[in-house]
Design a protein around this motif. Sequence first.
Motif, PDB file in Angstrom:
ATOM      1  N   GLY A 192       0.674  -1.113  -0.006  1.00 52.24           N
ATOM      2  CA  GLY A 192       0.065  -0.061   0.004  1.00 52.24           C
ATOM      3  C   GLY A 192       0.900   1.206  -0.101  1.00 52.24           C
ATOM      4  N   PRO A 193       0.350   2.507   0.016  1.00 56.51           N
ATOM      5  CA  PRO A 193       0.972   3.804  -0.187  1.00 56.51           C
ATOM      6  C   PRO A 193       2.243   3.588   1.185  1.00 56.51           C
ATOM      7  CG  PRO A 193      -1.137   4.136  -0.548  1.00 56.51           C
ATOM      8  CD  PRO A 193      -1.190   2.608  -0.055  1.00 56.51           C
ATOM      9  N   PHE A 194       1.683   3.096   2.106  1.00 57.77           N
ATOM     10  CA  PHE A 194       2.659   3.250   3.276  1.00 57.77           C
ATOM     11  C   PHE A 194       3.746   2.118   3.427  1.00 57.77           C
ATOM     12  CE2 PHE A 194       3.562   3.469   8.011  1.00 57.77           C
ATOM     13  CZ  PHE A 194       4.304   4.482   7.928  1.00 57.77           C
ATOM     14  N   GLY A 195       3.533   1.297   2.641  1.00 51.62           N
ATOM     15  CA  GLY A 195       4.477   0.044   2.537  1.00 51.62           C
ATOM     16  C   GLY A 195       3.892  -1.506   2.552  1.00 51.62           C
TER      17      GLY A 195
ATOM     18  N   SER B 250       9.300   3.307   4.132  1.00 59.08           N
ATOM     19  CA  SER B 250       7.804   3.453   3.962  1.00 59.08           C
ATOM     20  C   SER B 250       7.434   4.721   3.373  1.00 59.08           C
ATOM     21  CB  SER B 250       7.232   3.723   5.706  1.00 59.08           C
ATOM     22  OG  SER B 250       7.532   4.950   6.048  1.00 59.08           O
ATOM     23  N   GLY B 251       6.024   4.894   3.090  1.00 54.28           N
ATOM     24  CA  GLY B 251       5.718   6.091   2.664  1.00 54.28           C
ATOM     25  C   GLY B 251       5.909   7.247   3.597  1.00 54.28           C
ATOM     26  N   ARG B 252       5.513   8.420   3.249  1.00 54.80           N
ATOM     27  CA  ARG B 252       5.463   9.604   4.170  1.00 54.80           C
ATOM     28  C   ARG B 252       4.362   9.812   4.174  1.00 54.80           C
ATOM     29  NH1 ARG B 252       7.573  15.639   2.717  1.00 54.80           N
ATOM     30  NH2 ARG B 252       7.413  16.583   4.768  1.00 54.80           N
ATOM     31  N   ARG B 253       3.585   9.807   5.523  1.00 52.07           N
ATOM     32  CA  ARG B 253       2.183  10.078   5.548  1.00 52.07           C
ATOM     33  C   ARG B 253       2.018  10.944   6.783  1.00 52.07           C
ATOM     34  NH1 ARG B 253      -0.432   4.321   7.962  1.00 52.07           N
ATOM     35  NH2 ARG B 253       0.227   4.491   9.947  1.00 52.07           N
TER      36      ARG B 253
END
Length: 355
Positions: A214-217, A247-250
């Motif tokens: 997913g976007p975060f990993g 990871s993603g940057r959220r």
Amino acid sequence: MDAERTKSLSKEQTKQNVHVYTEHYEKERIYVRQVGSNRYSLAAERRERLEAVPRVITTQLGDGLHDNWHIIEPGDDVFRSQTLHLHFVTIQPNGRNDGHGHQNEALFYVLDGHGYEIHDGKRYDWKKGDAVAVHNDCVHWHNNPDTEKRAVCLVMKPKPLSLFLGLSYQGKIGYKPENDHLWEPRSEWLTARPEGDAEVPKVFPAEATPFEWGPFGYTRQIAGEGVPLRIKGTDAYLQHIPAGSRSGRRWRMPDEMLLVLEGEGYDLHWDVEVEIDDQFYARIAKKPTRWEWKAGDVIWVPQNTVVQRFNTGEGTAELVGASNRVFNQLGYSRIHYFENAPEYDESQAGADASR
């Protein structure tokens, strides 16, 4: 001890070593911490706390009967959060804890060993990697039938919020109201457990669902909306970060607590301030703070923080994290991504190319 053993359900359990928790503490336990100020804005107090408080905790569980099980709770001398209470539970070989009940739910993630729960007289088996639900108002104890190896669990529970809401009943088996003559005979506990709730699974096995990009990993949800586990107040997930990756940057509103299971790396945290004008505006820090972590550490990501996680080790970094689900009910369910995990972008590009 002998009296507690007589409350067991079978001859097998009467032979167990029972760990009886004391009813009293050496000093007063703080269940919920006061929030106070001499001014309407609390921004300065928040900023001072964030600047002073370390966001990585090195845990020291130990290997004996007197384990250091505490991680995060409201009464900490270095106060971080009271959205969740985080601690370990260890069950010694051929052991169990004493039977008790509380109104707050608890989510267990089994770190090592195997065993079973007794919940309201029913048995639920678990093993390493499983997520286990202790539902609200559940009379329970945890059992380890292994005669040589202890079992270790990470416990994530919204206990401070429950107590703040007045859901304060908790006690050991055998508790009854004082002045028995003032009360009607006991009846069913009818103000909880909605219709069909008892059919929701209490154990979510490690093999139940796969990891997904997913976007975060690379993550796997173990508690949350859509996960078949009887947990209402806690969201939790497992995260794997490949060697040399990130990871993603959220940006999200809930604070988060994560135990590092394997590997080493660091977090970058961009704190967020508010500017209040015709509406709320975000002021994101130009420079992040960096927080190094390794296996056994617990990471605290404060509320309203932009975060990105990096793996600096040679193998996969593995973490288990949790947050309080009430944020979603209050309107803070949205997650904003400034950057996706690189592998997710690659998978999306591959999917687009194949169409």
